[in-house]
Design an enzyme around this catalytic site. Structure first.
Site, short mmCIF file in Angstrom:
data_model
loop_
_atom_site.label_atom_id
_atom_site.label_comp_id
_atom_site.label_asym_id
_atom_site.label_seq_id
_atom_site.Cartn_x
_atom_site.Cartn_y
_atom_site.Cartn_z
N ASP A 106 -11.37 -7.07 -2.12
CA ASP A 106 -12.06 -8.38 -1.96
C ASP A 106 -13.46 -8.13 -1.39
O ASP A 106 -13.77 -7.02 -0.99
CB ASP A 106 -11.26 -9.29 -1.01
N GLU B 63 0.83 -1.21 0.00
CA GLU B 63 0.00 0.00 0.00
C GLU B 63 0.86 1.26 0.00
O GLU B 63 0.39 2.35 -0.32
CB GLU B 63 -0.90 0.01 1.25
N MET C 235 -8.72 -3.14 8.92
CA MET C 235 -8.19 -3.47 10.24
C MET C 235 -7.51 -2.30 10.96
O MET C 235 -6.93 -2.52 12.03
CB MET C 235 -7.20 -4.65 10.10
N GLU C 236 -7.56 -1.09 10.40
CA GLU C 236 -6.81 0.02 11.02
C GLU C 236 -7.59 1.32 11.17
O GLU C 236 -7.33 2.09 12.11
CB GLU C 236 -5.53 0.33 10.20
N VAL D 283 -11.26 -10.79 7.41
CA VAL D 283 -12.54 -11.50 7.23
C VAL D 283 -12.66 -12.03 5.81
O VAL D 283 -12.74 -11.26 4.85
CB VAL D 283 -13.72 -10.58 7.60
N GLY E 26 -12.07 -4.83 2.43
CA GLY E 26 -13.07 -5.76 1.93
C GLY E 26 -14.41 -5.04 1.79
O GLY E 26 -14.70 -4.13 2.57
N1 SAH Z 1 -4.03 -12.44 3.25
C1 SAH Z 1 -3.18 -11.45 3.87
C2 SAH Z 1 -4.02 -10.54 4.74
C3 SAH Z 1 -3.31 -9.33 5.30
S1 SAH Z 1 -4.33 -8.43 6.39
C4 SAH Z 1 -2.15 -12.18 4.69
O1 SAH Z 1 -2.55 -13.17 5.32
O2 SAH Z 1 -0.99 -11.80 4.68
C5 SAH Z 1 -5.32 -7.51 5.28
C6 SAH Z 1 -5.03 -6.02 5.21
O3 SAH Z 1 -5.86 -5.47 4.21
C7 SAH Z 1 -5.32 -5.25 6.49
O4 SAH Z 1 -4.37 -4.23 6.69
C8 SAH Z 1 -6.74 -4.71 6.29
O5 SAH Z 1 -6.85 -3.35 6.67
C9 SAH Z 1 -7.04 -4.84 4.79
N2 SAH Z 1 -8.15 -5.72 4.40
C10 SAH Z 1 -8.43 -5.99 3.09
N3 SAH Z 1 -9.47 -6.84 3.00
C11 SAH Z 1 -9.86 -7.12 4.27
C12 SAH Z 1 -10.86 -7.97 4.82
N4 SAH Z 1 -11.65 -8.69 4.04
N5 SAH Z 1 -10.97 -8.04 6.17
C13 SAH Z 1 -10.18 -7.31 6.97
N6 SAH Z 1 -9.19 -6.51 6.51
C14 SAH Z 1 -9.03 -6.40 5.17
#
Ligand code: SAH
Length: 226
Positions: free
Chosen positions: A193, A13, A169-170, A149, A79
């Site tokens: 996603d 990002e 998540m932030e 999620v 997401g």
């Molecule tokens: N599949 C990756 C996930 C990383 S966490 C791994 O296991 O390495 C995902 C990051 O993208 C977080 O910083 C969050 O802010 C964002 N994000 C994108 N889609 C998300 C979702 N469906 N649920 C929660 N956070 C999501």
């Protein structure tokens, strides 16, 4: 001079933003690295804060306390919760809430606020940049929690409890820190996603493209903030 803080959770990002700030220098506070650069009349402090609410909150507070950031932008992927949102759509937060902390607790105890409104002026500017660039963008409720999620049943439960439009998540942690410090902020996200049973696969396919799109808007925004 105004100092704008930019927080991204992940390197993907941050890539475009790091490139744009390449003339600057880095400073560390403990284990956290900050990229400092001047862009036009503004000072920028930017960082990869890591995933989750605690990392985002700590980094946001460091930007404010150590680098005197007077407004913060959290930029990254998310997401989709709303059926109106599609992969690669941009979301400019209207307000933010945690989906994994009972709102009642934040309401009943200090700081007596559980939904953190994004700054109207900065957010409206982000929307108009999208319109000028012909990018699809939505204002809405962004929900945050310490969980990636990718499960339709969990998604549906979060939607029924929060009526959120996008999940990450932030953002709510950045919003809460800015609320406590009484400084403006916005959260800009691009959908990677659908947070559902196929979310993990979609995320892997679209995360880089979504991250790039979001960073592009964030860079355009910092140039236009007054
Ligand atoms: N599949 C990756 C996930 C990383 S966490 C791994 O296991 O390495 C995902 C990051 O993208 C977080 O910083 C969050 O802010 C964002 N994000 C994108 N889609 C998300 C979702 N469906 N649920 C929660 N956070 C999501």
């Amino acid at each position: 001079m105004k100092t704008i803080g930019i927080l991204c959770a992940m390197d993907s990002e941050f890539a475009l933003i790091r490139e744009a700030l390449s003339g600057g220098h880095t400073e560390s506070v403990g284990r956290q690295t900050f990229y400092l650069a001047q862009r036009g009349e503004k000072q920028i402090v930017a960082a990869v804060c890591g995933v989750g609410k605690v990392n985002a909150a700590a980094c946001a507070q460091m930007m404010i306390s150590c680098f005197h950031a007077s407004c913060l932008i959290n930029s990254g992927v998310a997401g989709a919760l709303s059926p109106e949102l599609h992969i690669l759509d941009l979301v400019i937060a209207q307000e933010l809430v945690c989906h994994d902390l009972e709102e009642r607790l934040l309401q009943n105890y200090f700081p007596h606020c559980s939904r953190f409104p994004a700054d109207e002026t900065i957010s409206a500017l982000a929307v108009s940049i999208c319109q000028e660039q012909g990018l699809s963008c939505h204002r809405g409720l962004v929900v945050s929690g310490d969980q990636f999620v990718t499960d339709t049943a969990i998604k549906n439960d979060i939607v029924s409890r929060t009526h959120g439009d996008a999940i990450e998540m932030e953002g709510a942690a950045v919003g809460q820190v800015c609320y406590l410090n009484e400084i403006p902020f916005t959260v800009i996200r691009c959908i990677s996603d659908g947070a559902d049973d196929t979310g993990e696969m979609d995320y892997d396919t679209f995360v880089d493209k979504a991250a790039h799109r979001c960073a592009g808007l964030t860079l355009a925004l910092i140039d236009r903030i007054g």
